[in-house]
Structure formats: structure tokens, C-alpha cells
Design an enzyme around this catalytic site. Sequence first.
Site, short mmCIF file in Angstrom:
data_model
loop_
_atom_site.label_atom_id
_atom_site.label_comp_id
_atom_site.label_asym_id
_atom_site.label_seq_id
_atom_site.Cartn_x
_atom_site.Cartn_y
_atom_site.Cartn_z
N ARG A 244 67.69 19.02 36.75
CA ARG A 244 68.72 18.13 36.21
C ARG A 244 68.88 16.92 37.13
NH1 ARG A 244 74.69 17.85 36.40
NH2 ARG A 244 75.38 16.76 34.52
N HIS A 245 69.26 15.81 36.56
CA HIS A 245 69.51 14.59 37.34
C HIS A 245 70.69 14.76 38.29
CE1 HIS A 245 73.11 13.72 34.98
NE2 HIS A 245 72.40 14.05 33.91
N GLY A 246 70.83 13.84 39.24
CA GLY A 246 71.96 13.84 40.16
C GLY A 246 73.23 13.30 39.53
N SER B 283 76.02 11.06 38.17
CA SER B 283 75.96 9.70 37.62
C SER B 283 77.35 9.06 37.66
CB SER B 283 75.44 9.74 36.18
OG SER B 283 76.47 10.10 35.29
N GLY C 232 76.25 11.70 27.42
CA GLY C 232 75.27 11.81 26.35
C GLY C 232 74.28 10.66 26.41
N GLU D 294 69.20 12.90 26.63
CA GLU D 294 70.31 13.82 26.37
C GLU D 294 70.71 13.79 24.90
OE1 GLU D 294 71.69 16.47 26.70
OE2 GLU D 294 72.98 16.36 28.47
N ARG E 54 76.44 19.66 11.09
CA ARG E 54 77.24 18.43 11.13
C ARG E 54 76.99 17.70 12.44
NH1 ARG E 54 82.78 21.43 9.37
NH2 ARG E 54 82.09 22.14 7.34
#
Length: 198
Positions: free
Chosen positions: A7-9, A11, A21, A82, A108
Site C-alpha cells: 500500500r502507498h504511504g 497522503s 478514492g 483506487e 448500486r
Amino acid sequence: MQILIIRHGQSEADLLKVHEGRADFPLTELGRRQAKLMAERVKENFPPEIIWASTLKRAKETATILADALYCPVKFEDRLMEYNNGILAGLTYEEGKKYPIPKTMHERRVKNGESSIEFRMRVESIFSEILYTSTYNRIAIVAHGGVINNLMRAFYKMPVTTEFLFKSGDTAIHLVEITEKERIVHFSNDLAHLQHLQ
């Protein structure tokens, strides 16, 4: 083949307390330090031969830090972005209350966004492509919490409607492996590289 899923650091959206998102925020200074520590650990213990990464800034920057540390090629892929949270992207949590999330997200969607089924199928599509076109012994995928959750569900062959959630902290590392006979989970949501971060 071994697959590192990272996973990214942290933000800037984490500090602003907004729906992230598809909102495209860069890493914070802490996020960059997290990514450098992760890159050091990966380089020392399980370096990949190639990196696949989301094109959103926070993942792209994390992947670039990793690639620079390893002198490793990186392929940026839009399908690793994402979850498309549509109109919620970038809104504060308070502002987001104007656009309630449907109770059942499988079919939905939030306005201008994608459904959970569409998200899962998108992630499965790129995951299958990566797996079946790779000739490497170990690869890395740098992405987002929602993407990683779906990657792990796909790895475990779980149904789309499963309630299992695979958590990923900032720069969390998951290591899984696919052999001719079995699927192996070496570890999940590992954050040992952040132990001494101040």
C-alpha cells in the site's frame, strides 16, 4: 511466483480528512519517509524484479521510491487505481453526508462512481493479466487499500459478496505466492519497517 502487494504511504488526504478514492493527493513528508523505510526493507529481504503500480500520485510516488531503491522497472497501470467513489472524491466527510452511500454497493454506486462488482472485476482483470503475462519469480504491486482488499479476495478466490476485509496500513506489505500446486500466504499487513519511525 511470489507477489508483494504494497500500500502507498500516508497522503495529504489523510491529514485533510476527506474522501480520497479517486481524488489525487500526493504523499506527505511522513508518507515519503514511510515509503523509503519500506523500500529499504524490501530491497534487503525480498526484492522484486518488476513493479506494477497505480497511476494515482500517492501510489505512483511510493512505487517510484521503491523502484529507485531497487533499480527496478515499474509499469504504471490505470486499472490499479483506487475505487472510483465518484462525486465523493475530495469532499470532506461532512460534505459527503449530502451524498449517502447506498446500503448495498454490489450493484448500486455513488453518483459518477463504480459499484463494488465493477471494482472487483476491474481489479481481477488486471491481476489476472499480471499473473499470466509475468515470467518473473517475484513481482510487486503498489496500490491502495481498496485495491489490495480486492487483490487478496481474488487471491483467496472469495466471492464478490464476501464480508472479509483485508486491512492495510500505510506502506503495509503483504507477501503471497502462487505455485503449480498451491497458494501460499507468507505474511499480511506487515509494518515492521515502521517500528522505529518517529
